[in-house]
Design a protein around this motif. Structure first.
Motif, PDB file in Angstrom:
ATOM      1  N   GLY A 212      -3.557   7.549   9.996  1.00  0.00           N
ATOM      2  CA  GLY A 212      -4.478   7.341   9.469  1.00  0.00           C
ATOM      3  C   GLY A 212      -5.947   7.545  10.242  1.00  0.00           C
TER       4      GLY A 212
ATOM      5  N   LEU B  22      -7.230   3.110   1.263  1.00  0.00           N
ATOM      6  CA  LEU B  22      -7.950   2.680   2.072  1.00  0.00           C
ATOM      7  C   LEU B  22      -7.670   1.639   1.905  1.00  0.00           C
TER       8      LEU B  22
ATOM      9  N   GLU C  89     -11.444  -0.428   9.289  1.00  0.00           N
ATOM     10  CA  GLU C  89     -10.910   0.349   7.738  1.00  0.00           C
ATOM     11  C   GLU C  89     -10.467   1.688   8.610  1.00  0.00           C
TER      12      GLU C  89
ATOM     13  N   THR D 198      -6.865  10.984  -0.956  1.00  0.00           N
ATOM     14  CA  THR D 198      -6.409   9.789  -0.523  1.00  0.00           C
ATOM     15  C   THR D 198      -5.428   9.228  -0.987  1.00  0.00           C
TER      16      THR D 198
ATOM     17  N   GLU E 100      -7.967   5.556   6.457  1.00  0.00           N
ATOM     18  CA  GLU E 100      -7.734   5.943   5.137  1.00  0.00           C
ATOM     19  C   GLU E 100      -6.622   6.782   5.658  1.00  0.00           C
TER      20      GLU E 100
ATOM     21  N   VAL F 259     -12.448   5.216   9.683  1.00  0.00           N
ATOM     22  CA  VAL F 259     -13.862   5.589   9.335  1.00  0.00           C
ATOM     23  C   VAL F 259     -14.644   4.461   9.570  1.00  0.00           C
TER      24      VAL F 259
ATOM     25  N   MET G 239      -4.126   9.591   4.376  1.00  0.00           N
ATOM     26  CA  MET G 239      -3.961  10.579   3.367  1.00  0.00           C
ATOM     27  C   MET G 239      -3.014  11.539   3.528  1.00  0.00           C
TER      28      MET G 239
ATOM     29  N   GLU H 232       1.057  -0.853  -0.124  1.00  0.00           N
ATOM     30  CA  GLU H 232       0.230   0.233  -0.218  1.00  0.00           C
ATOM     31  C   GLU H 232       0.670   1.557  -0.172  1.00  0.00           C
TER      32      GLU H 232
END
Length: 68
Positions: free
Chosen positions: A17, A43, A30, A40, A32, A20, A34, A9
């Motif tokens: 992060g 995720l 989960e 972003t 995210e 979410v 950025m 990733e």
């Protein structure tokens, strides 16, 4: 805060992060990730042991994102 590298990733331990979504009362998340300008990067679904909350003594690391 990520506690393990996720090279697929483009993420490294220490990256910060935003959670979410919480799965099964905290068994997974989960999250995210950025850039500082709000783009972003990823995720991802993390297990509880792959991240931790940051605390008041943590410093926010910065690094330039390497293009995939």
């Amino acid at each position: 805060m990520l506690t393990k590298n996720l090279p697929e990733e483009g993420l490294e331990a220490g990256d910060i992060g935003t959670v979410v979504h919480v799965h099964k009362s905290g068994e997974g998340y989960e999250v995210e990730f950025m850039t500082l300008t709000g783009e972003t990067v990823a995720l991802v679904t993390l297990l509880a042991g792959q991240g931790r909350p940051f605390n008041r003594r943590d410093l926010a690391p910065t690094r330039e994102l390497t293009p995939a």
